[in-house]
Design an enzyme around this catalytic site. Structure first.
Site, mmCIF file in Angstrom:
data_model
loop_
_atom_site.group_PDB
_atom_site.id
_atom_site.type_symbol
_atom_site.label_atom_id
_atom_site.label_comp_id
_atom_site.label_asym_id
_atom_site.label_seq_id
_atom_site.Cartn_x
_atom_site.Cartn_y
_atom_site.Cartn_z
ATOM 1 C CD GLU B 273 -3.066 0.504 2.324
ATOM 2 O OE1 GLU B 273 -2.753 0.442 3.506
ATOM 3 O OE2 GLU B 273 -4.339 0.338 2.072
ATOM 4 C CG HIS B 294 7.544 -29.589 0.311
ATOM 5 N ND1 HIS B 294 8.157 -30.841 -0.136
ATOM 6 C CD2 HIS B 294 8.697 -29.117 1.157
ATOM 7 C CE1 HIS B 294 9.129 -31.205 1.125
ATOM 8 N NE2 HIS B 294 9.415 -30.165 1.464
ATOM 9 C CE LYS B 407 -12.724 2.123 0.998
ATOM 10 N NZ LYS B 407 -12.200 3.026 1.928
#
Lengths: 417, 417
Positions: B273, B294, B407
């Site tokens: 961010e 793995h 938003k």
């Protein structure tokens, strides 16, 4: 049934005929009997009596044990973890609890687990093709000792070994000590093994619908068998390679339910280990939305433009809704009566639009409801897509030549004879 | 005390004077009183009476509650989660349990949590600068209702609000309804807030040593104050920018204890961010070793050569060791008597060598023991390194202009008045 919407991929949705041809060739090659393609027809050809034996063992575990300690790493860990996180989610899940060990070397974690198991009834499912992989082998020694201390001569009856049919240390130990055992087929690699006893035993022992899981995979095997572009696995393979070849080097798999986080981890192994070789491969990373919109969202919207994003959606099942509040102190009454899941779905649409506008192509995979059957279908879809995609990119989806390098160093440093 | 070893970065360890100068300028700029740099001297200037009040509230929560429901998202979630996962790790941790909500919109998760809390005593810590962020605001409405149903008039005494000092919906609600409240300082952004009451209250309520955590950060603030190249934060900032400018586009933070997984998640938000803007920024991804050797190990060893890796090591505390086995069925007796942690450390050395040989530069950060004090130091080290690194790369570490895009879409789609 798993569906895919590639309309948010912009120009990459038109990947063209030459890409299609590469995918057709890849699918033909898969069906031609290449090594390690046993997973391809595994669901429909599963041995029913063996499957029944797996489920009977799971029932015994559920009757005798508060905890099933699943000892395995990589493909012997992530599949069962992914499926049971969805089907038996915390908090508040009852019944036999799966706890995982042998997937790391932390002494502190092992100590805590030893204390935790001290006053709980438990069984062990040790999963290893060879029986000599360092992490699970060391964990099995440690926890088998606890089992013997607690149950004496009855300990061996609480060990379930999933291993090679004939060869290897764990097979020999199972024979000598009388563990009930299950087979990891020769032609199925670790990351493709979730539909074998590797995944099925712990999934069933946790109380999840392992039969439904297998059935969903068998349905997917049938519906995804067509070698043409109606096949969603072809679409996924082609569009991701088209994006990669144009510089989208990172694929973000964003899940919209917290229980799907380990499906994304399983997906990372599947694609990363299959494609990441010869100095190429899409780098797989995972996100949990909406949480990670508030952490990685900034980067995705405005960071380096090397990202492609795949949303993994499942049909909502929640009842929770935003209550009305007379005082409306938080000004949220405009959302009152809306279900959380409705807002979640709108968030997905909003994020898709924002990220596409920001230069990030977005795919959407819809797995259907978050049940066993859909999950079986989804994981099979990913397996097939991954194999096609790797072949299209020109690498072998079924080897992992790079994982030996650190092991060689480690054995030398530790003085292995 | 956090230390860094950059010798595995090869040519990038010699990042040169011009890079150093950029870091010096960045550090000067930080100290010059830029907006949102309140975290820089927060540990040493913490208001003791406020801190005491936080700890007293935590004690009350521990006496009255089986569960503290922590409602927050992004920086109001990840810090407390990261610290308590290390200091109060599962399985088998006793005392007040932290459960997180308001960090997503899953209806199914909310439903499960409502059932889980039904027959447990709980309190709520709602954390939001504004009080109107959709996820935490919706969750607070939902769970406050349950609190009222369970405790009637006593419900408000079980709500702890961490919010703006003066403004905003949550501050007003705290005043009107009589919640005990704590302040998120104006000059500290969400991702830098773990050392404010945002982190401290849940950390203390979980039973972790929050005072030690703060103390460790204060010690780090002192020891990392020097604007010269002896400062490990400078080294980290410079070497990662040198790698980035040469095409190492992805930084993998690999933790070697499973409890550190959410420290890596917190780190991803902090760096992603702060740096991911203006179409640049290192892409942060996390790994848990040895498990992920793995799964992602193949890609790291042989995939695209755009990776840099940072190992996050902590001093081992475990007792578990590989037992001797007379039959040696798994052939592991050559490791008998070795502690798991010793093998873990050797694995780190082995992986480092293998990945460097494979073209992946490797840094190593050693946080010291996995205790509160070391964690305070580590998180402060990351905060400072991140701010320096972002300034060096030419972006502002303290804004997040990209998180509004989705938003805006969402509010429009949902018909917000």
């Amino acid at each position: 049934m798993t569906t895919i919407d590639i309309s948010g991929a912009g120009k990459y949705a038109e990947f063209g005929e030459s890409m299609e041809k590469r995918a057709f060739a890849a699918h033909e090659r898969l069906e031609s009997g290449e090594p390690f393609t046993g997973w391809l027809h595994l669901p429909s050809r599963a041995d029913e009596s063996e499957t029944r034996r797996v489920f009977e063992a799971a029932d015994r575990i559920r009757q005798s044990s508060d905890v099933l300690l699943v000892i395995g790493i990589g493909g012997s860990y992530l599949g069962a973890r992914a499926v049971t996180d969805v089907l038996c989610p915390p908090p508040g899940n009852s019944g036999t609890q799966l706890v995982f060990a042998g997937n790391g070397l932390s002494g502190a974690y092992t100590d805590r687990l030893l204390r935790y198991l001290e006053d709980r009834d438990f069984s062990i499912n040790v999963i290893s093709k060879s029986g000599t992989t360092t992490e699970p082998a060391a964990a099995f020694r440690i926890f088998e000792r606890l089992l013997e201390r607690k149950y004496g001569a009855g300990a061996a009856k609480r060990v379930y070994a999933t291993t090679d049919a004939e060869k290897g240390a764990l097979r020999s130990m199972a024979r000598e000590r009388g563990y009930e055992s299950f087979v990891i087929p020769d032609d199925v690699g670790g990351r493709y093994s979730v539909l074998t006893p590797v995944g099925l035993l712990p999934i069933a022992a946790a109380g999840a619908d392992a039969a439904g899981f297998l059935k969903g995979a068998a349905e997917a095997e049938l519906s995804l068998g067509a070698n043409d572009m109606s096949n969603p696995a072809h679409k996924y393979a082609c569009v991701r390679q088209a994006m990669y070849e144009d510089g989208k080097k990172i694929e973000l798999l964003a899940v919209w339910e917290p229980t799907l986080r380990y499906v994304a981890e399983w997906w990372k192994q599947l694609f990363g280990e299959s494609e990441g070789k010869e100095h190429k491969g899409i780098f797989p990373a995972s996100l949990e939305y909406t949480a990670d919109l508030h952490s990685m969202g900034q980067y995705i919207q405005q960071g380096e433009r090397t990202l492609a994003e795949t949303f993994l959606w499942c049909e909502p099942t929640g009842k929770a809704e935003v209550p009305f509040d007379e005082n409306d102190g938080d000004g949220l009454n405009w959302l009152a009566g809306k279900k959380a899941d409705e807002i979640n779905r709108t968030a997905l649409e909003a994020v898709k639009r924002a990220h596409i506008d920001g230069g990030v192509p977005c795919l959407e995979i819809n797995m259907g409801p978050p049940d066993a059957r859909s999950l079986g279908g989804l994981l099979y879809f990913f397996e097939l897509s991954c194999a096609l995609s790797a072949y299209v990119s020109g690498v072998c989806p079924f080897d992992q030549p790079g994982v030996e390098a650190y092991k060689k160093n480690m054995f030398k440093m530790l003085g292995k004879p």
